[in-house]
Write an enzyme that holds these catalytic residues in place. Structure first.
Site, short mmCIF file in Angstrom:
data_model
loop_
_atom_site.label_atom_id
_atom_site.label_comp_id
_atom_site.label_asym_id
_atom_site.label_seq_id
_atom_site.Cartn_x
_atom_site.Cartn_y
_atom_site.Cartn_z
N SER A 15 46.94 43.72 42.23
CA SER A 15 46.29 44.24 41.03
C SER A 15 46.39 43.22 39.90
CB SER A 15 46.95 45.55 40.57
OG SER A 15 48.32 45.32 40.22
N ASP A 36 52.30 41.19 47.93
CA ASP A 36 52.56 42.35 47.08
C ASP A 36 53.45 43.30 47.86
OD1 ASP A 36 50.88 43.47 44.36
OD2 ASP A 36 52.04 44.96 45.48
N ASP A 60 58.54 42.05 49.65
CA ASP A 60 59.34 42.25 48.44
C ASP A 60 59.79 40.87 47.96
OD1 ASP A 60 61.29 42.73 46.55
OD2 ASP A 60 62.42 44.16 47.76
N CYS A 87 52.81 36.30 39.94
CA CYS A 87 52.44 37.32 38.96
C CYS A 87 53.17 38.64 39.18
CB CYS A 87 50.94 37.58 39.01
SG CYS A 87 49.91 36.14 38.64
N TYR A 162 63.11 43.19 30.00
CA TYR A 162 61.86 42.48 30.27
C TYR A 162 61.85 41.12 29.58
CZ TYR A 162 56.80 41.70 30.66
OH TYR A 162 55.57 41.18 30.94
#
Length: 256
Positions: A15, A36, A60, A87, A162
């Site tokens: 995505s 992904d 993973d 990403c 984050y």
């Protein structure tokens, strides 16, 4: 290094920014291994791409053995690995203390594991594969582009995990580039601001509006294809190395 004829590994490719990057690679004549953790979502994306140029690799990114197996699978399938774009990421929000309770340290550790350790984990196997390539006419063997965030520089309240994880991605850019200096591999980093991805669409509408208000021009979220365009330039421009480039339309986040 041109994208055409090259093989890229893109994480978080199910995505958002990763998907747009994978689509860019194929559109420019390259091949891509899409990585992904969500196998179903990955297959949906791969089904939209030419079969001979796209390979789904459910994995993973925090798993060392899975990363090594993924690199082997890519080389077995495509014969080489030239580009790695990372990403994959998560963005949980939690203040250090909320309603009198201390933050969940496991959530902090998981965020660092996915965003920072996961990036390093894929980098290490991808770069090892790149070093086995014959250099091209410019002496290049491979290119790495990692994804940080503008939160690495001006994270908001609740973004300690984050921001720390993305600051780590920024911080390892120069030493990784130095590790492979003289070997034909470049390492760069992109720090995106507010982009129209599933990560952002999950936020409340009022929060999204407040974040857009912090953008200078154009006054909108970034499009994933605009991120992919910068990735393409970093692959092609052989004189950009060890850099972290912000792509955020001048956004500087306020404390909250």
């Amino acid at each position: 290094m041109q994208v055409e004829g090259r093989v890229a590994v893109v994480t978080g490719a199910g995505s958002g920014l990763g998907r747009a990057t994978a689509e860019m690679v194929v559109a420019r004549g390259g091949s891509v291994a899409l990585v992904d953790a969500d196998a179903d979502r990955l297959q949906e994306v791969v089904s939209t791409l030419p079969r001979e140029h796209a390979l789904a690799v459910p994995a993973d990114v925090t798993d060392a053995l899975a990363a090594e197996n993924a690199a082997d699978q890519v080389i077995d399938h495509f014969g080489a690995l030239h580009v790695n774009v990372n990403c994959a990421g998560i963005a949980p929000a939690a203040k250090i203390v909320s309603r009198g309770k201390p933050a969940d340290v496991e959530l902090f550790a998981k965020t660092l594991a996915v965003n920072l350790t996961g990036t390093f984990n894929i980098n290490r196997v991808a770069i090892a594969a790149m070093l086995a390539n014959e250099p091209d006419s410019s002496g290049e063997r491979g290119v790495v582009v990692n994804t940080a965030s503008d939160a690495a520089f001006d994270g908001q309240a609740g973004q300690a995990a984050y921001s720390a994880s993305k600051a780590g991605v920024v911080g390892m850019t120069l030493p990784l580039a130095r590790d492979v200096a003289g070997k034909g591999v470049r390492v760069n980093c992109i720090a995106p601001g507010l982009f129209a991805t599933s990560m952002v669409s999950g936020m409340r509408e009022d929060i999204q509006e407040r974040l857009v208000d912090m953008i200078l021009e154009p006054k909108r979220m970034g499009r994933p294809d605009e991120f992919a365009l910068l990735v393409e330039h970093l692959i092609a421009n052989s004189y950009i190395n060890a850099e972290c480039i912000r792509i955020d339309a001048g956004q500087r986040m306020l404390p909250r």
